[in-house]
Design a protein around this motif. Structure first.
Motif, PDB file in Angstrom:
ATOM      1  N   PHE A 105      13.871 -10.964  20.153  1.00  0.00           N
ATOM      2  CA  PHE A 105      14.690  -9.917  20.773  1.00  0.00           C
ATOM      3  C   PHE A 105      14.795  -8.679  19.883  1.00  0.00           C
ATOM      4  N   CYS A 106      14.863  -8.873  18.576  1.00  0.00           N
ATOM      5  CA  CYS A 106      14.897  -7.705  17.684  1.00  0.00           C
ATOM      6  C   CYS A 106      13.554  -6.988  17.690  1.00  0.00           C
ATOM      7  N   PHE A 107      12.476  -7.730  17.800  1.00  0.00           N
ATOM      8  CA  PHE A 107      11.131  -7.154  17.900  1.00  0.00           C
ATOM      9  C   PHE A 107      11.015  -6.300  19.156  1.00  0.00           C
ATOM     10  N   VAL A 108      11.535  -6.802  20.265  1.00  0.00           N
ATOM     11  CA  VAL A 108      11.526  -6.051  21.521  1.00  0.00           C
ATOM     12  C   VAL A 108      12.321  -4.762  21.372  1.00  0.00           C
ATOM     13  N   GLU A 109      13.497  -4.867  20.767  1.00  0.00           N
ATOM     14  CA  GLU A 109      14.324  -3.677  20.572  1.00  0.00           C
ATOM     15  C   GLU A 109      13.631  -2.664  19.668  1.00  0.00           C
ATOM     16  N   LEU A 110      13.008  -3.148  18.623  1.00  0.00           N
ATOM     17  CA  LEU A 110      12.341  -2.256  17.676  1.00  0.00           C
ATOM     18  C   LEU A 110      11.162  -1.547  18.324  1.00  0.00           C
ATOM     19  N   LEU A 111      10.371  -2.289  19.097  1.00  0.00           N
ATOM     20  CA  LEU A 111       9.203  -1.692  19.739  1.00  0.00           C
ATOM     21  C   LEU A 111       9.571  -0.731  20.856  1.00  0.00           C
ATOM     22  N   SER A 112      10.734  -0.914  21.448  1.00  0.00           N
ATOM     23  CA  SER A 112      11.120  -0.050  22.566  1.00  0.00           C
ATOM     24  C   SER A 112      11.231   1.405  22.136  1.00  0.00           C
ATOM     25  N   GLY A 113      11.461   1.630  20.849  1.00  0.00           N
ATOM     26  CA  GLY A 113      11.609   2.992  20.361  1.00  0.00           C
ATOM     27  C   GLY A 113      10.302   3.709  20.116  1.00  0.00           C
ATOM     28  N   PHE A 114       9.200   2.959  19.929  1.00  0.00           N
ATOM     29  CA  PHE A 114       7.926   3.638  19.662  1.00  0.00           C
ATOM     30  C   PHE A 114       6.745   2.884  20.274  1.00  0.00           C
ATOM     31  N   ARG A 115       6.968   2.280  21.429  1.00  0.00           N
ATOM     32  CA  ARG A 115       5.905   1.515  22.079  1.00  0.00           C
ATOM     33  C   ARG A 115       4.714   2.386  22.461  1.00  0.00           C
ATOM     34  N   ASP A 116       4.959   3.678  22.716  1.00  0.00           N
ATOM     35  CA  ASP A 116       3.853   4.567  23.093  1.00  0.00           C
ATOM     36  C   ASP A 116       2.888   4.811  21.939  1.00  0.00           C
ATOM     37  N   ASN A 117       3.303   4.492  20.718  1.00  0.00           N
ATOM     38  CA  ASN A 117       2.413   4.689  19.577  1.00  0.00           C
ATOM     39  C   ASN A 117       1.360   3.591  19.464  1.00  0.00           C
ATOM     40  N   PHE A 118       1.546   2.504  20.235  1.00  0.00           N
ATOM     41  CA  PHE A 118       0.534   1.457  20.226  1.00  0.00           C
ATOM     42  C   PHE A 118      -0.575   1.838  21.186  1.00  0.00           C
ATOM     43  N   CYS A 119      -1.784   1.821  20.694  1.00  0.00           N
ATOM     44  CA  CYS A 119      -2.933   2.266  21.477  1.00  0.00           C
ATOM     45  C   CYS A 119      -3.992   1.180  21.477  1.00  0.00           C
ATOM     46  N   GLN A 120      -4.268   0.610  22.648  1.00  0.00           N
ATOM     47  CA  GLN A 120      -5.245  -0.470  22.727  1.00  0.00           C
ATOM     48  C   GLN A 120      -6.644   0.003  22.358  1.00  0.00           C
ATOM     49  N   LYS A 121      -6.918   1.317  22.452  1.00  0.00           N
ATOM     50  CA  LYS A 121      -8.235   1.829  22.081  1.00  0.00           C
ATOM     51  C   LYS A 121      -8.480   1.670  20.583  1.00  0.00           C
ATOM     52  N   LEU A 122      -7.383   1.456  19.832  1.00  0.00           N
ATOM     53  CA  LEU A 122      -7.517   1.309  18.386  1.00  0.00           C
ATOM     54  C   LEU A 122      -7.495  -0.154  17.958  1.00  0.00           C
ATOM     55  N   ASP A 123      -7.702  -1.065  18.914  1.00  0.00           N
ATOM     56  CA  ASP A 123      -7.638  -2.483  18.591  1.00  0.00           C
ATOM     57  C   ASP A 123      -8.663  -2.917  17.549  1.00  0.00           C
ATOM     58  N   ASN A 128       3.982 -17.448  18.766  1.00  0.00           N
ATOM     59  CA  ASN A 128       4.799 -17.651  19.964  1.00  0.00           C
ATOM     60  C   ASN A 128       5.456 -16.351  20.415  1.00  0.00           C
ATOM     61  N   VAL A 129       6.075 -15.657  19.467  1.00  0.00           N
ATOM     62  CA  VAL A 129       6.770 -14.411  19.794  1.00  0.00           C
ATOM     63  C   VAL A 129       5.805 -13.375  20.355  1.00  0.00           C
ATOM     64  N   LEU A 130       4.657 -13.220  19.715  1.00  0.00           N
ATOM     65  CA  LEU A 130       3.689 -12.195  20.132  1.00  0.00           C
ATOM     66  C   LEU A 130       3.082 -12.511  21.491  1.00  0.00           C
ATOM     67  N   LEU A 131       2.839 -13.782  21.766  1.00  0.00           N
ATOM     68  CA  LEU A 131       2.252 -14.145  23.058  1.00  0.00           C
ATOM     69  C   LEU A 131       3.267 -13.986  24.185  1.00  0.00           C
ATOM     70  N   ILE A 132       4.497 -14.386  23.948  1.00  0.00           N
ATOM     71  CA  ILE A 132       5.531 -14.216  24.968  1.00  0.00           C
ATOM     72  C   ILE A 132       5.741 -12.733  25.252  1.00  0.00           C
ATOM     73  N   PHE A 133       5.762 -11.920  24.200  1.00  0.00           N
ATOM     74  CA  PHE A 133       5.900 -10.473  24.394  1.00  0.00           C
ATOM     75  C   PHE A 133       4.742  -9.946  25.237  1.00  0.00           C
ATOM     76  N   ALA A 134       3.530 -10.381  24.950  1.00  0.00           N
ATOM     77  CA  ALA A 134       2.352  -9.918  25.690  1.00  0.00           C
ATOM     78  C   ALA A 134       2.449 -10.271  27.162  1.00  0.00           C
ATOM     79  N   LYS A 135       2.946 -11.462  27.454  1.00  0.00           N
ATOM     80  CA  LYS A 135       3.034 -11.898  28.847  1.00  0.00           C
ATOM     81  C   LYS A 135       4.167 -11.202  29.595  1.00  0.00           C
ATOM     82  N   LEU A 136       5.202 -10.827  28.892  1.00  0.00           N
ATOM     83  CA  LEU A 136       6.328 -10.144  29.533  1.00  0.00           C
ATOM     84  C   LEU A 136       6.098  -8.636  29.658  1.00  0.00           C
TER      85      LEU A 136
END
Length: 255
Positions: A228-246, A181-189
């Motif tokens: 909400f804590c997941f969102v806060e945590l990812l906000s600091g290093f979201r650029d490190n996520f790379c869809q090319k590495l899926d 649930n958390v991951l899907l809501i994050f993806a949609k937002l």
């Protein structure tokens, strides 16, 4: 034959450990918490007792304000907001389409008076709000089908050594559902990022700690708090996520 000696009693914790725990409890008991002090203490490790770790994480991630008097109000607001996200983004498309249809039928039945005569609105099939609304519901659903399947696969592989996340128990399945649930809501937002492999591994410790909180009320809302804590945590290093590495093991860029 002499009996084997009994195991020696566990050694008492060192004095500095007791002192550190006492300092953390003292820091959390202040009306306005000094986050710099708490951060310094937490850097040496947070005791897993009385929900301390859960509270410290929420404070240091900016989910809880440092003013204790605002905690109840802030938690109620955030948890209500997450419930609204679930209603909007996780609703069954069949039920949503039916709701759109019911609303559309109510609008179709509306009549208006023009020049003393009753008239019904005439709308072409292409412009009919009912058709457009139902199409939008299903388009949105199918757009995220692939992401939903990827999240499902990754969540089922999360910490396979822990019964908390894996197994056929209703408890493990419930925890898996919360992660999804958390991951899907994050993806949609977050359409710019959506979901990238590796996010499940970041979310899992948050949810585990919050769901294990001895305070039943906090444990009940672990999903909302984790989001909400997941969102806060990812906000600091979201650029490190790379869809090319899926297709890699983690989907996260090292540097």
């Amino acid at each position: 034959m002499a009996s084997s000696p009994s195991s020696p009693p566990p050694a008492p914790p060192p004095d500095f450990e007791i002192s550190r725990q006492s300092r953390i409890f003292a820091a959390l008991s202040k009306k306005v918490i000094d986050l710099d002090e708490l951060r310094m203490l937490a850097a040496q490790g947070v005791p897993d007792a009385a929900g301390v770790r859960s509270t410290v994480w929420k404070l240091l991630l900016g989910y809880l304000p440092n003013d204790r008097s605002l905690w109840e109000q802030e938690l109620a607001k955030k948890r209500s907001q997450y419930a609204a996200f679930k209603d909007e983004f996780l609703s069954n498309p069949v039920e949503t389409a039916r709701q759109v249809e019911r609303e559309g039928n109510n609008n179709d039945n509306a009549e208006h008076v023009e020049n003393g005569l009753l008239h019904r609105s005439e709308v072409t099939q292409e412009e009919h709000p009912l058709i457009l609304g139902k199409t939008s519901v299903w388009n949105n659903f199918f757009e995220y089908t692939e992401i939903m399947e990827q999240i499902d696969r990754d969540v089922k592989r999360t910490h396979p050594d822990m019964h908390f996340f894996c197994g056929d128990s209703s408890f493990a399945k419930s925890n898996q559902e919360s992660l999804k649930n958390v991951l899907l809501i994050f993806a949609k937002l977050n359409a710019g990022i959506r979901y990238v492999q590796g996010m499940n591994e970041i979310l899992a410790p948050l949810f585990f700690v919050f769901r294990s909180d001895p305070d039943d009320k906090n444990a009940k809302f672990a999903e909302a708090d984790s989001f909400f804590c997941f969102v806060e945590l990812l906000s600091g290093f979201r650029d490190n996520f790379c869809q090319k590495l899926d297709n890699s093991a983690v989907g996260i860029r090292d540097g």
